[in-house]
Design an enzyme around this catalytic site. Sequence first.
Site, PDB file in Angstrom:
ATOM      1  N   GLU A   1     -10.710  -9.576  11.949  1.00  0.00           N
ATOM      2  CA  GLU A   1     -10.125  -8.664  10.966  1.00  0.00           C
ATOM      3  C   GLU A   1     -11.222  -7.958  10.176  1.00  0.00           C
ATOM      4  O   GLU A   1     -12.303  -8.534   9.956  1.00  0.00           O
ATOM      5  CB  GLU A   1      -9.203  -9.439  10.018  1.00  0.00           C
TER       6      GLU A   1
ATOM      7  N   ARG B   1       0.814  -1.223   0.000  1.00  0.00           N
ATOM      8  CA  ARG B   1       0.000   0.000   0.000  1.00  0.00           C
ATOM      9  C   ARG B   1       0.847   1.273   0.000  1.00  0.00           C
ATOM     10  O   ARG B   1       0.342   2.363  -0.211  1.00  0.00           O
ATOM     11  CB  ARG B   1      -0.958  -0.021   1.208  1.00  0.00           C
TER      12      ARG B   1
ATOM     13  N   ASN C   1      41.764  24.285  -4.944  1.00  0.00           N
ATOM     14  CA  ASN C   1      42.186  23.000  -4.362  1.00  0.00           C
ATOM     15  C   ASN C   1      42.079  21.869  -5.352  1.00  0.00           C
ATOM     16  O   ASN C   1      42.494  20.756  -5.068  1.00  0.00           O
ATOM     17  CB  ASN C   1      41.347  22.676  -3.117  1.00  0.00           C
TER      18      ASN C   1
ATOM     19  N   GLY D   1       1.340 -14.126   6.408  1.00  0.00           N
ATOM     20  CA  GLY D   1       0.535 -13.504   7.457  1.00  0.00           C
ATOM     21  C   GLY D   1       1.306 -13.290   8.756  1.00  0.00           C
ATOM     22  O   GLY D   1       2.401 -13.824   8.950  1.00  0.00           O
TER      23      GLY D   1
ATOM     24  N   ARG E   1      50.605  40.487  -8.371  1.00  0.00           N
ATOM     25  CA  ARG E   1      49.694  41.161  -9.304  1.00  0.00           C
ATOM     26  C   ARG E   1      50.532  42.170 -10.064  1.00  0.00           C
ATOM     27  O   ARG E   1      51.627  42.549  -9.629  1.00  0.00           O
ATOM     28  CB  ARG E   1      48.575  41.859  -8.535  1.00  0.00           C
TER      29      ARG E   1
ATOM     30  N   ASN F   1      42.825  36.405   8.958  1.00  0.00           N
ATOM     31  CA  ASN F   1      41.689  37.002   8.275  1.00  0.00           C
ATOM     32  C   ASN F   1      41.724  36.647   6.791  1.00  0.00           C
ATOM     33  O   ASN F   1      42.741  36.851   6.120  1.00  0.00           O
ATOM     34  CB  ASN F   1      41.730  38.529   8.431  1.00  0.00           C
TER      35      ASN F   1
HETATM   36  C1  UD1 Z   1      -2.589  -5.976  11.558  1.00  0.00           C
HETATM   37  C2  UD1 Z   1      -3.575  -6.794  12.408  1.00  0.00           C
HETATM   38  C3  UD1 Z   1      -4.806  -5.964  12.725  1.00  0.00           C
HETATM   39  C4  UD1 Z   1      -4.407  -4.664  13.390  1.00  0.00           C
HETATM   40  C5  UD1 Z   1      -3.357  -3.902  12.563  1.00  0.00           C
HETATM   41  C6  UD1 Z   1      -2.804  -2.748  13.365  1.00  0.00           C
HETATM   42  C7  UD1 Z   1      -3.282  -9.138  11.747  1.00  0.00           C
HETATM   43  C8  UD1 Z   1      -3.873 -10.269  10.992  1.00  0.00           C
HETATM   44  N1  UD1 Z   1      -3.959  -7.985  11.695  1.00  0.00           N
HETATM   45  O1  UD1 Z   1      -3.209  -5.680  10.304  1.00  0.00           O
HETATM   46  O2  UD1 Z   1      -5.684  -6.687  13.585  1.00  0.00           O
HETATM   47  O3  UD1 Z   1      -5.567  -3.859  13.590  1.00  0.00           O
HETATM   48  O4  UD1 Z   1      -2.237  -4.765  12.245  1.00  0.00           O
HETATM   49  O5  UD1 Z   1      -1.938  -1.946  12.618  1.00  0.00           O
HETATM   50  O6  UD1 Z   1      -2.289  -9.294  12.393  1.00  0.00           O
HETATM   51  N2  UD1 Z   1       4.145  -8.806   8.451  1.00  0.00           N
HETATM   52  C9  UD1 Z   1       5.100  -9.791   8.303  1.00  0.00           C
HETATM   53  N3  UD1 Z   1       4.811 -10.891   7.557  1.00  0.00           N
HETATM   54  C10 UD1 Z   1       3.592 -11.095   6.973  1.00  0.00           C
HETATM   55  C11 UD1 Z   1       2.612 -10.070   7.121  1.00  0.00           C
HETATM   56  C12 UD1 Z   1       2.920  -8.943   7.883  1.00  0.00           C
HETATM   57  O7  UD1 Z   1       6.218  -9.671   8.818  1.00  0.00           O
HETATM   58  O8  UD1 Z   1       3.412 -12.140   6.327  1.00  0.00           O
HETATM   59  C13 UD1 Z   1       4.484  -7.612   9.265  1.00  0.00           C
HETATM   60  C14 UD1 Z   1       4.466  -6.312   8.472  1.00  0.00           C
HETATM   61  O9  UD1 Z   1       5.749  -5.995   7.980  1.00  0.00           O
HETATM   62  C15 UD1 Z   1       4.005  -5.310   9.525  1.00  0.00           C
HETATM   63  C16 UD1 Z   1       3.195  -6.129  10.517  1.00  0.00           C
HETATM   64  O10 UD1 Z   1       3.525  -7.476  10.280  1.00  0.00           O
HETATM   65  O11 UD1 Z   1       5.101  -4.705  10.185  1.00  0.00           O
HETATM   66  C17 UD1 Z   1       1.691  -5.918  10.347  1.00  0.00           C
HETATM   67  O12 UD1 Z   1       1.309  -6.309   9.034  1.00  0.00           O
HETATM   68  P1  UD1 Z   1       0.238  -5.520   8.177  1.00  0.00           P
HETATM   69  O13 UD1 Z   1       0.128  -6.166   6.849  1.00  0.00           O
HETATM   70  O14 UD1 Z   1       0.521  -4.072   8.216  1.00  0.00           O
HETATM   71  O15 UD1 Z   1      -1.093  -5.860   9.013  1.00  0.00           O
HETATM   72  P2  UD1 Z   1      -2.416  -5.019   9.027  1.00  0.00           P
HETATM   73  O16 UD1 Z   1      -3.220  -5.351   7.825  1.00  0.00           O
HETATM   74  O17 UD1 Z   1      -2.115  -3.607   9.283  1.00  0.00           O
HETATM   75 MG    MG Z   2      -0.293  -2.478   9.254  1.00  0.00          MG
END
Ligand code: UD1
Ligand code: MG
Length: 466
Positions: free
Chosen positions: A158, A17, A387, A84, A441, A378
Site C-alpha cells: 500500500e 474523502r 384543475n 479494512g 363571455r 384544437n
Molecule cells: C484499495 C487497495 C489498493 C488499490 C485501490 C484501488 C486495499 C488495502 N487497498 O485502496 O491497493 O490500489 O483500492 O482503488 O485494499 N471497503 C469496505 N470496508 C472497509 C474498507 C473499504 O467495504 O473496511 C470498501 C470501500 O467501500 C470501497 C473498497 O472497499 O468500495 C475499497 O476501499 P478504499 O478505502 O477505497 O480503498 P483504497 O484506499 O482506495
Molecule cells: Mg478506493
Amino acid sequence: MPTSTAAIILAAGVGSRMRSHLPKVLHRCCDVPLVSHVVRLALAMRCDQVVVVVSPQGDAIREELTTRFPKAPLHFAVQAEQRGTGDATAAGLASLRGFKGQVFVLSGDVPLLCKETLLTLKRAARNQDIALLSAVINNPTGYGRIVRGPEKSIAIVEHKDASPHEREISEINVGVYMADVDFLRKSLKRLTTHNAQGELYLTDIIAMAKRAKAVPLSDPHEGRGINTKRELQHVDDILRLRILHELQDNGVTIEDLTNTFVSADAVVQSDVILGRGGVRLHGNTRIATGAIIEGPCVITNSTVQNDAHIYGFSHIENAHIGPKASVGPFARLRPGTTLHASSKVGNFVELKNTTLGSHSKANHLAYLGDTTVQEHSNIGAGTITCNYDGVNKSATHIGNHCFVGSNSTLVAPVTLEDGAYIAAGSTITKNIPKDALAFARTRQINREGDAKRLREIQAGRKKKDA
Ligand code: UD1
Ligand code: MG
C-alpha cells in the site's frame, strides 16, 4: 462441469474523502450509483451469487440495489466495523458458506470496468490461487503498488506502507480480483493489522499465494477508483463519452459531443438525431428510431417514439411521446403526460397528468392539467384548465374534433362532448353537449362614432394640461 462463480462487492467503506453525507458508492456516475454499475457487471458475468458488503448504515444501498435488480441473486453481508478491505471480504465470504468455485472480489467504487476485462481476468485466474487487475499510470500516488519479485512472485504494498523505492513503481493495484474460494478462506484468516493504517488489508493475501497473476489493463482508465468528488467528475466524463461513442457506433447522430449527456440507463435507437446546444437524456429515457431531439432540452424517465420531434428549450419528465408527435420549442411536459401519434404541443405550453389524442394540438401558451383530449381537437392559444381549487384536483374531458377558442378558461370538473366549440375568451363552467357552440363571455356593444368623440375629449384635456 463448469465451476461456479460468485462475486463479493465491497461497499462498506465510509468514503470520508468524498466529504458528503451520502455513502460513497451511492454517488452517481452518468445517473447510476457507483455500486449499481459494479453489481450490473457482476450480473452480466453470470455470477451464481452476488454478495454486497455494506456497513450497518447501509440501508440506502440495499434499497437502491433491491429496487434496481429485483430478481437478481443478490445477498447483503454486514461488516460491523470498517476494519479494512480484508475484513470486508471476510464478511462477504461468510455469506457464501458451502460455496465451491471462484470468487470475484470487486470494489463498489470502480465503475468503468468492462465485461471483456473481467472475462480476461477469469481466464487468467484458471489454475491460480488468485489473479488481479493492474494498471500502469502516470501518477500512482495513493494506490497499492504491484511489487514483482523473483520467479514470478508478486506482492502488493500500500502507498502508505511503501518505501521511497517502491513508491516509484507505476504499476498499481486496481482492486479487482478473482480467487479460488478455498485460498480466500484460508488466507483471510492469516491477515494482521501490522501496517501503517492498522487495517486488515485484502492486498496482503497476494503474497500468501503460491500461484498469483497480475493482469495489466490495456486501458488504465477502466481501473479508476473514486475517492474524491474530483475523481467522480473525471470518471463521469469518461463514462459519458464512452456511452456516446457506443451510440454513434450503433447509428445515432450526435451533433455536439461536448454538450450531450445520455444516462447509463437510457436507450437510444439508431437513426435518432441528438442535436446541438445541450441534449440531456436522464434516467431510463427511451428514444425510438427516427426521432429528432434538439438542444437545449432535458428529458427524464420518458419515452419518445418513432419520428417524434422535440424542439429546443423543452423540459420533459415522466412523459410518453407518441410517434410523429411534435413538442416545443419551450414546452414543459410534466409527469403523467401522454401525447398520442402526430399530436402537437407548441411553445410555452405546460401539460401535467394530461393526455393529448392523436392529431390534437395545443400550439401556443396553454396550461392543461388533469385533462384528457381525444383526437383531432384544437386547444387555442392561452387556454387554461383550472384543475385545482386550492384543495382538490378535478378533471377536464375534451372529446374528438373539439375546438377551444383562444384565451378560454375551463373550470374543472367539466366535459366537452365530441364536436363542441368554444368561442374565444369564454370561461366555461358547465358541460358542453355534442356539437354545441358555447359562448361564456359578455356580449359586445359597438357605439357608432363614440371612438372619435372620445379622442376629441382626450385631445382637449391634453391641451389644457400643457
Ligand atoms: C484499495 C487497495 C489498493 C488499490 C485501490 C484501488 C486495499 C488495502 N487497498 O485502496 O491497493 O490500489 O483500492 O482503488 O485494499 N471497503 C469496505 N470496508 C472497509 C474498507 C473499504 O467495504 O473496511 C470498501 C470501500 O467501500 C470501497 C473498497 O472497499 O468500495 C475499497 O476501499 P478504499 O478505502 O477505497 O480503498 P483504497 O484506499 O482506495
Ligand atoms: Mg478506493
